[in-house]
Design an enzyme around this catalytic site. Structure first.
Site, PDB file in Angstrom:
ATOM      1  N   ASP A 160       0.815  -1.216   0.000  1.00 21.35           N
ATOM      2  CA  ASP A 160       0.000   0.000   0.000  1.00 21.35           C
ATOM      3  C   ASP A 160       0.847   1.264   0.000  1.00 21.35           C
ATOM      4  OD1 ASP A 160       0.947  -0.494   2.548  1.00 21.35           O
ATOM      5  OD2 ASP A 160      -1.013  -0.824   3.434  1.00 21.35           O
ATOM      6  N   HIS A 187      -7.069  -4.634  10.297  1.00 24.58           N
ATOM      7  CA  HIS A 187      -6.848  -4.423   8.866  1.00 24.58           C
ATOM      8  C   HIS A 187      -5.581  -5.122   8.390  1.00 24.58           C
ATOM      9  CE1 HIS A 187      -4.596  -0.316   9.532  1.00 24.58           C
ATOM     10  NE2 HIS A 187      -3.713  -1.277   9.399  1.00 24.58           N
TER      11      HIS A 187
HETATM   12  C1  F6R Z   1       1.591  -1.449   6.063  1.00 23.04           C
HETATM   13  C2  F6R Z   1       0.261  -1.997   6.192  1.00 23.04           C
HETATM   14  C3  F6R Z   1      -0.504  -1.980   7.479  1.00 23.04           C
HETATM   15  C4  F6R Z   1       0.362  -2.278   8.697  1.00 23.04           C
HETATM   16  C5  F6R Z   1      -0.469  -2.218   9.972  1.00 23.04           C
HETATM   17  C6  F6R Z   1       0.365  -2.441  11.199  1.00 23.04           C
HETATM   18  O1  F6R Z   1       2.069  -1.599   4.749  1.00 23.04           O
HETATM   19  O2  F6R Z   1      -0.237  -2.452   5.232  1.00 23.04           O
HETATM   20  O3  F6R Z   1      -1.542  -2.922   7.410  1.00 23.04           O
HETATM   21  O4  F6R Z   1       0.951  -3.539   8.556  1.00 23.04           O
HETATM   22  O5  F6R Z   1      -1.105  -0.986  10.062  1.00 23.04           O
HETATM   23  O6  F6R Z   1       1.290  -1.405  11.322  1.00 23.04           O
HETATM   24  P1  F6R Z   1       2.444  -1.430  12.433  1.00 23.04           P
HETATM   25  O7  F6R Z   1       3.363  -2.519  12.041  1.00 23.04           O
HETATM   26  O8  F6R Z   1       3.093  -0.073  12.314  1.00 23.04           O
HETATM   27  O9  F6R Z   1       1.772  -1.659  13.727  1.00 23.04           O
END
Ligand code: F6R
Length: 240
Positions: free
Chosen positions: A67, A137
């Protein structure tokens, strides 16, 4: 879904990197689906270390990122293109022409979504790395996203904007939209590795593993994936 619970974040990162290193050794010309966010940073550091030791090469790897924020140029320090260069691409021998991230500053976002979907049709991920949002998500597929979705533009939820505001100087600077790979395209990956670290992910991990498979928790769809591994540290796994 196979579940691996680790003592801490370092072990989570090590375990995740073992799967990727094995893929890079057995299939040097592979498609690596990658995620941004805080969680995979340790994994990327381990991949850089493996590259520096001469254990693996990325010269024939094609990357496919999940993304990108809409409206941030790729040199903006909070863009995911910038994140990937800083945390992985600048440190290994991956070729710039093999890097693929949705372009969130494309003039025609619809066309960009179609372009990215077509790219994914021709480049099925051998492994797709995922993090998980505190609302469940995956990519930026927020609750309610259909399981057969392809690359699309999303309105980020308040909770995601709040979670991500920690990386911006104030919450108003967080983009309100993003382009994300769809859930259908994530599910086509040959293997999925989903990483979860920290107590703030515990409820999402519970819903992913033990909850009903429905769009309220997008990650619950992974219960239907034939080759998915969840790697969670003790804190993230405390409810399962
Ligand atoms: C990032 C993405 C998001 C993150 C998620 C968790 O490319 O697609 O789904 O993986 O928001 O983010 P962190 O690892 O920062 O807690």
């Amino acid at each position: 879904m196979k579940i691996i619970i680790t003592e801490n974040y370092d072990q989570l990162s090590k375990k995740a990197s073992e799967f990727i290193i094995e893929l890079l050794k057995s299939k040097p010309k592979c498609v690596l689906g990658l995620a941004t966010g805080t969680t995979p940073i340790g994994l990327y550091q381990n991949l850089i270390d493996a590259y520096n030791k001469g254990e693996v090469s990325f010269k024939d790897v094609t990357s496919a990122n999940l993304d990108e924020y809409v409206g941030l140029q790729k040199d903006h320090d909070q863009s995911y293109a910038y994140f990937m260069r800083k945390n992985l691409f600048n440190h290994v021998d991956i070729k710039s022409e093999n890097l693929n991230i949705p372009n969130g500053s494309a003039k025609d976002l619809q066309l960009e979504c179609e372009r990215y979907s077509n790219f994914l049709k021709d480049n099925i991920q051998d492994i797709q790395v995922l993090g998980i949002g505190s609302n469940g998500h995956i990519g930026f597929n927020e609750p309610g996203t259909p399981f057969d979705s392809t690359t699309h533009v999303v309105d980020l939820t308040e909770s995601t904007i709040k979670d991500n505001s920690r990386l911006f100087s104030c919450i108003d600077e967080v983009p309100k939209k993003a382009i994300t790979m769809g859930i259908g395209e994530i599910m086509k990956s040959k293997m999925v590795i989903i990483l979860a670290s920290g107590a703030n992910k515990a409820q999402a991990v519970y819903n992913t593993v033990k909850g009903e498979v429905n769009t309220t928790c997008p990650a619950s769809v992974l219960q239907n994936h034939p080759n998915c591994i969840l790697i969670a540290d003790k804190d993230a796994a405390k409810l399962i």
